[in-house]
Design a protein around this motif. Structure first.
Motif, PDB file in Angstrom:
ATOM      1  N   LYS A 178      41.698  37.249  58.232  1.00 43.98           N
ATOM      2  CA  LYS A 178      41.465  36.138  57.321  1.00 43.98           C
ATOM      3  C   LYS A 178      40.292  36.434  56.399  1.00 43.98           C
ATOM      4  CE  LYS A 178      40.972  31.119  57.299  1.00 43.98           C
ATOM      5  NZ  LYS A 178      40.827  29.905  58.128  1.00 43.98           N
ATOM      6  N   ASN A 179      39.229  37.053  56.961  1.00 47.27           N
ATOM      7  CA  ASN A 179      38.060  37.402  56.153  1.00 47.27           C
ATOM      8  C   ASN A 179      38.394  38.470  55.117  1.00 47.27           C
ATOM      9  OD1 ASN A 179      36.326  35.608  57.385  1.00 47.27           O
ATOM     10  ND2 ASN A 179      35.660  37.080  58.953  1.00 47.27           N
ATOM     11  N   ILE A 180      39.300  39.398  55.489  1.00 51.58           N
ATOM     12  CA  ILE A 180      39.703  40.448  54.548  1.00 51.58           C
ATOM     13  C   ILE A 180      40.383  39.829  53.332  1.00 51.58           C
ATOM     14  CG2 ILE A 180      41.266  42.389  54.192  1.00 51.58           C
ATOM     15  CD1 ILE A 180      40.680  43.260  57.052  1.00 51.58           C
ATOM     16  N   PHE A 181      41.336  38.919  53.580  1.00 48.59           N
ATOM     17  CA  PHE A 181      42.037  38.270  52.467  1.00 48.59           C
ATOM     18  C   PHE A 181      41.060  37.432  51.631  1.00 48.59           C
ATOM     19  CE2 PHE A 181      45.940  39.010  55.000  1.00 48.59           C
ATOM     20  CZ  PHE A 181      46.681  39.650  54.024  1.00 48.59           C
ATOM     21  N   LYS A 182      40.094  36.830  52.294  1.00 50.05           N
ATOM     22  CA  LYS A 182      39.101  36.033  51.583  1.00 50.05           C
ATOM     23  C   LYS A 182      38.286  36.909  50.639  1.00 50.05           C
ATOM     24  CE  LYS A 182      35.276  32.779  52.288  1.00 50.05           C
ATOM     25  NZ  LYS A 182      34.416  32.106  53.297  1.00 50.05           N
ATOM     26  N   LYS A 183      37.881  38.093  51.142  1.00 50.17           N
ATOM     27  CA  LYS A 183      37.116  39.009  50.302  1.00 50.17           C
ATOM     28  C   LYS A 183      37.964  39.545  49.150  1.00 50.17           C
ATOM     29  CE  LYS A 183      33.462  40.830  53.250  1.00 50.17           C
ATOM     30  NZ  LYS A 183      32.817  42.061  53.767  1.00 50.17           N
ATOM     31  N   MET A 184      39.235  39.856  49.426  1.00 53.43           N
ATOM     32  CA  MET A 184      40.119  40.387  48.386  1.00 53.43           C
ATOM     33  C   MET A 184      40.297  39.396  47.244  1.00 53.43           C
ATOM     34  SD  MET A 184      43.077  42.109  50.792  1.00 53.43           S
ATOM     35  CE  MET A 184      44.200  42.393  49.421  1.00 53.43           C
ATOM     36  N   ASN A 185      40.375  38.113  47.559  1.00 53.46           N
ATOM     37  CA  ASN A 185      40.655  37.080  46.559  1.00 53.46           C
ATOM     38  C   ASN A 185      39.401  36.376  46.051  1.00 53.46           C
ATOM     39  OD1 ASN A 185      43.693  37.089  46.505  1.00 53.46           O
ATOM     40  ND2 ASN A 185      43.388  36.709  48.680  1.00 53.46           N
ATOM     41  N   GLU A 186      38.234  36.859  46.470  1.00 59.02           N
ATOM     42  CA  GLU A 186      36.985  36.237  46.014  1.00 59.02           C
ATOM     43  C   GLU A 186      36.798  36.479  44.515  1.00 59.02           C
ATOM     44  OE1 GLU A 186      32.142  36.490  46.849  1.00 59.02           O
ATOM     45  OE2 GLU A 186      33.526  37.856  47.851  1.00 59.02           O
ATOM     46  N   LYS A 187      36.630  35.405  43.765  1.00 57.21           N
ATOM     47  CA  LYS A 187      36.488  35.505  42.312  1.00 57.21           C
ATOM     48  C   LYS A 187      35.025  35.749  41.944  1.00 57.21           C
ATOM     49  CE  LYS A 187      40.415  32.428  41.403  1.00 57.21           C
ATOM     50  NZ  LYS A 187      40.794  32.240  42.812  1.00 57.21           N
ATOM     51  N   VAL A 188      34.830  36.576  40.926  1.00 53.25           N
ATOM     52  CA  VAL A 188      33.479  36.882  40.454  1.00 53.25           C
ATOM     53  C   VAL A 188      33.006  35.771  39.530  1.00 53.25           C
ATOM     54  CG1 VAL A 188      32.048  38.539  39.188  1.00 53.25           C
ATOM     55  CG2 VAL A 188      33.913  39.355  40.652  1.00 53.25           C
ATOM     56  N   ASP A 189      31.762  35.349  39.693  1.00 51.18           N
ATOM     57  CA  ASP A 189      31.175  34.305  38.860  1.00 51.18           C
ATOM     58  C   ASP A 189      30.973  34.820  37.434  1.00 51.18           C
ATOM     59  OD1 ASP A 189      29.015  32.663  37.570  1.00 51.18           O
ATOM     60  OD2 ASP A 189      29.084  31.609  39.488  1.00 51.18           O
ATOM     61  N   PHE A 190      31.345  34.004  36.451  1.00 51.83           N
ATOM     62  CA  PHE A 190      31.152  34.358  35.041  1.00 51.83           C
ATOM     63  C   PHE A 190      29.713  34.784  34.774  1.00 51.83           C
ATOM     64  CE2 PHE A 190      29.463  32.942  30.964  1.00 51.83           C
ATOM     65  CZ  PHE A 190      30.319  33.532  30.048  1.00 51.83           C
ATOM     66  N   ASN A 191      28.757  34.047  35.327  1.00 48.23           N
ATOM     67  CA  ASN A 191      27.341  34.317  35.054  1.00 48.23           C
ATOM     68  C   ASN A 191      26.863  35.640  35.646  1.00 48.23           C
ATOM     69  OD1 ASN A 191      26.595  31.778  33.654  1.00 48.23           O
ATOM     70  ND2 ASN A 191      27.242  30.869  35.591  1.00 48.23           N
ATOM     71  N   PHE A 192      27.568  36.125  36.658  1.00 53.50           N
ATOM     72  CA  PHE A 192      27.208  37.419  37.240  1.00 53.50           C
ATOM     73  C   PHE A 192      27.387  38.526  36.209  1.00 53.50           C
ATOM     74  CE2 PHE A 192      28.751  41.339  39.281  1.00 53.50           C
ATOM     75  CZ  PHE A 192      27.644  41.663  40.060  1.00 53.50           C
ATOM     76  N   TYR A 193      28.569  38.559  35.576  1.00 64.60           N
ATOM     77  CA  TYR A 193      28.816  39.582  34.560  1.00 64.60           C
ATOM     78  C   TYR A 193      27.938  39.372  33.334  1.00 64.60           C
ATOM     79  CZ  TYR A 193      32.962  41.342  37.006  1.00 64.60           C
ATOM     80  OH  TYR A 193      33.816  41.896  37.908  1.00 64.60           O
ATOM     81  N   PHE A 242      39.884  42.179  44.405  1.00 61.27           N
ATOM     82  CA  PHE A 242      40.898  43.200  44.704  1.00 61.27           C
ATOM     83  C   PHE A 242      41.849  43.387  43.535  1.00 61.27           C
ATOM     84  CE2 PHE A 242      45.244  44.130  46.202  1.00 61.27           C
ATOM     85  CZ  PHE A 242      45.037  45.392  46.729  1.00 61.27           C
ATOM     86  N   TRP A 243      42.322  42.280  42.968  1.00 59.85           N
ATOM     87  CA  TRP A 243      43.271  42.356  41.859  1.00 59.85           C
ATOM     88  C   TRP A 243      42.605  42.938  40.616  1.00 59.85           C
ATOM     89  CZ3 TRP A 243      47.462  41.934  44.372  1.00 59.85           C
ATOM     90  CH2 TRP A 243      47.524  41.093  45.491  1.00 59.85           C
ATOM     91  N   GLY A 244      41.321  42.622  40.419  1.00 59.12           N
ATOM     92  CA  GLY A 244      40.586  43.237  39.318  1.00 59.12           C
ATOM     93  C   GLY A 244      40.468  44.733  39.497  1.00 59.12           C
ATOM     94  N   TRP A 245      40.194  45.159  40.735  1.00 55.14           N
ATOM     95  CA  TRP A 245      40.081  46.591  41.019  1.00 55.14           C
ATOM     96  C   TRP A 245      41.394  47.316  40.738  1.00 55.14           C
ATOM     97  CZ3 TRP A 245      37.210  50.720  41.770  1.00 55.14           C
ATOM     98  CH2 TRP A 245      37.755  51.827  42.393  1.00 55.14           C
ATOM     99  N   ILE A 246      42.518  46.735  41.155  1.00 55.54           N
ATOM    100  CA  ILE A 246      43.814  47.377  40.944  1.00 55.54           C
ATOM    101  C   ILE A 246      44.096  47.546  39.453  1.00 55.54           C
ATOM    102  CG2 ILE A 246      46.311  47.075  41.193  1.00 55.54           C
ATOM    103  CD1 ILE A 246      44.830  48.049  43.707  1.00 55.54           C
ATOM    104  N   VAL A 247      43.817  46.510  38.672  1.00 52.94           N
ATOM    105  CA  VAL A 247      44.019  46.600  37.224  1.00 52.94           C
ATOM    106  C   VAL A 247      43.060  47.617  36.613  1.00 52.94           C
ATOM    107  CG1 VAL A 247      43.791  45.332  35.044  1.00 52.94           C
ATOM    108  CG2 VAL A 247      44.960  44.278  36.988  1.00 52.94           C
ATOM    109  N   GLY A 248      41.797  47.597  37.059  1.00 52.15           N
ATOM    110  CA  GLY A 248      40.825  48.569  36.563  1.00 52.15           C
ATOM    111  C   GLY A 248      41.209  49.990  36.917  1.00 52.15           C
ATOM    112  N   TRP A 249      41.739  50.173  38.120  1.00 51.80           N
ATOM    113  CA  TRP A 249      42.170  51.499  38.556  1.00 51.80           C
ATOM    114  C   TRP A 249      43.331  51.999  37.695  1.00 51.80           C
ATOM    115  CZ3 TRP A 249      39.862  55.079  41.134  1.00 51.80           C
ATOM    116  CH2 TRP A 249      40.570  56.110  41.752  1.00 51.80           C
ATOM    117  N   ALA A 250      44.246  51.099  37.326  1.00 49.45           N
ATOM    118  CA  ALA A 250      45.352  51.474  36.437  1.00 49.45           C
ATOM    119  C   ALA A 250      44.818  51.871  35.060  1.00 49.45           C
ATOM    120  CB  ALA A 250      46.334  50.307  36.303  1.00 49.45           C
ATOM    121  N   LEU A 251      43.842  51.113  34.548  1.00 51.19           N
ATOM    122  CA  LEU A 251      43.248  51.439  33.257  1.00 51.19           C
ATOM    123  C   LEU A 251      42.507  52.776  33.297  1.00 51.19           C
ATOM    124  CD1 LEU A 251      41.784  48.037  31.976  1.00 51.19           C
ATOM    125  CD2 LEU A 251      43.659  49.360  30.981  1.00 51.19           C
TER     126      LEU A 251
END
Length: 490
Positions: A2-17, A104-113
């Motif tokens: 459950k924690n793994i899926f939580k980490k994979m789907n954790e969204k990055v805060d706009f203010n962080f970037y 996780f989904w951001g990483w996959i897209v970034g890896w494709a790019l």
């Protein structure tokens, strides 16, 4: 689990970037982004693909392939324009998907790019080398095979010209965005002038009978293959030439360095695509009008060849020479975009933090050295043609993800995300059309390209679970900590 899926789907805060990228120099204007986009879009492709695609797939209807590919690219470009105006971060689709869908989904897209950028750097460098060798050979200058070809090709060991041009571009990029964009702007103007000269001179030699039949039927070709023809040929042509339009993605990757990104990003992205499309259509119409499409079979330099066949030898040499120099702009664009993406991986600790460090000029030099090294290895030592379609595959994966991301973006605009200065029209219809168009083109790629995409995807997943999921950081730092961290990076 459950924690793994939580980490994979954790969204990055706009203010962080926003906090992490605020130390990048904000120097690039609409003019700079137009030059960067056009320099990448109007690269090797415009001088080769119109003739090759016409001879192999479409005949005179090659212009239809370019138009339909531009329509799909335009649908996606409008998504990119709105996305970049709301989320002007380094890393483009990688950062956007991390905010809207999760790490996780951001990483996959970034890896494709990343596949797109790495292969594109090698592709353009080797293509530029081949054109340089073609220009100097009539002068009696010929490099020994060991220095003229990649390892294992025609007795080659290292493509020395590819090494040199990548080194030149790295030197330019290390001087900073302001110096680099000045040079890029000049080179783009020269390249546009060369294309215009070809169109104007070539138009005088157009024969209307060369456009008939406009949709040739399938038939055997002289090289033993089969001409596709009809709408099947147009579809095959679209999948082959789509990589011509990926330049606006390189604009988005540099959005963290834009002045007034809410205005500059939409204008740069959409403007470069519109102008580029006009030039592709013009070159295609002139080429197939000058000679019957069958004349371009296996011809890697149809523009220069067509001019020489009409007796314009000097003009052909000038156009080709300017085109070769203009390819440097495409190399600049891809290396800038690739280094910003790699910097983003280090910024987020998806890869070691040192990759995201900035130098005294606030440039991601470590990331730049990585893409330089990989570009040299791939473009100068290893044959890479079997990977060429990965350029399109990686881009199309990102295009599909960004199209779908438009729906959560709209729900969050003006709430926990800024309001968009540019909003694409006909929402919610256009994003799904962009997704479906990109998916259709992806399905038209070679089976090998799809297999390579899966292999690359598996490697990316392994790296994520072996490193990224344990170290990824999206904690919003205090101003003091941010400044201290940047000082350590300088």
């Amino acid at each position: 689990m459950k924690n793994i899926f939580k980490k994979m789907n954790e969204k990055v805060d706009f203010n962080f970037y926003a906090s992490k990228d605020k130390h990048l120099q904000k120097t690039m204007t609409v003019k700079d982004f137009l030059a960067l986009g056009l320099g990448t879009i109007l690269s090797t492709s415009i001088f080769t693909l119109p003739g090759l695609v016409a001879a192999k797939f479409t005949g005179p209807a090659v212009v239809i392939s370019f138009i339909l590919a531009a329509v799909v690219a335009g649908l996606v470009a409008m998504n990119y324009a709105e996305m970049a105006s709301v989320l002007p971060f380094a890393g483009s689709a990688y950062s956007w998907i991390s905010v809207l869908f999760g790490k996780f989904w951001g990483w996959i897209v970034g890896w494709a790019l990343l596949a797109e950028y790495l292969i594109a750097v090698a592709f353009v460098a080797a293509g530029l080398s081949a054109n340089v060798q073609g220009l100097i050979s009539p002068l009696g200058i010929k490099l020994p095979n060991a220095l003229a070809f990649p390892l294992g090709t025609n007795g080659g060991v290292v493509d020395i010209i590819a090494v040199v041009v990548v080194g030149i571009v790295t030197f330019l990029l290390l001087r900073g965005d302001t110096e680099t964009t000045k040079i890029a702007n000049i080179l783009v103007v020269l390249k546009l002038l060369a294309i215009i000269v070809f169109v104007v001179v070539g138009a005088t030699a157009i024969k209307s009978q060369n456009y008939v039949p406009f949709f040739p039927k399938s038939h055997p070709l002289s090289d033993g293959t089969t001409f596709v023809g009809g709408w099947a040929g147009i579809y095959a042509g679209i999948s082959t030439i789509f990589l011509s339009y990926i330049g606006f993605d390189s604009i988005a990757a540099n959005s963290a360095e834009a002045k007034e990104p809410q205005k500059t990003m939409p204008r740069g992205i959409i403007g470069s695509l519109l102008i580029g499309t006009v030039f592709f259509i013009a070159v295609s119409l002139v080429l197939v009008g000058m000679f019957k499409y069958t004349s371009y079979l296996g011809n890697a330099e149809p523009v220069g060849w067509a001019l020489r066949q009409q007796g314009h030898v000097v003009i052909a040499s000038v156009v080709q020479a300017v085109a070769v120099v203009g390819m440097l702009v495409a190399l600049i664009g891809m290396m800038m975009a690739g280094s910003r993406l790699i910097y983003s991986f280090g910024r987020d600790k998806m890869l070691p933090k040192s990759i995201g460090k900035l130098n005294s000029k606030k440039l991601p030099t470590n990331a730049l050295w990585i893409i330089t090294a990989v570009g040299v290895v791939m473009g100068a030592i290893f044959p890479f043609t079997f990977l060429a379609q990965l350029i399109s595959a990686g881009t199309l994966i990102a295009f599909m993800a960004v199209s779908l991301a438009m729906y959560p973006l709209r729900r969050r605009e003006g709430k926990d995300l800024p309001k968009a200065a540019y909003k694409q029209p006909f929402f919610p219809a256009l994003p799904i059309l962009g997704f479906l168009g990109s998916f259709a083109i992806f399905m038209g790629l070679d089976v090998e390209a799809k297999i390579y995409s899966i292999v690359w995807f598996v490697i990316g997943v392994v790296i994520y679970f072996a490193y990224g999921i344990k170290h990824a950081d999206s904690t919003l730092p205090t101003d003091e900590n941010t400044d201290e961290e940047i000082d350590q990076n300088l």
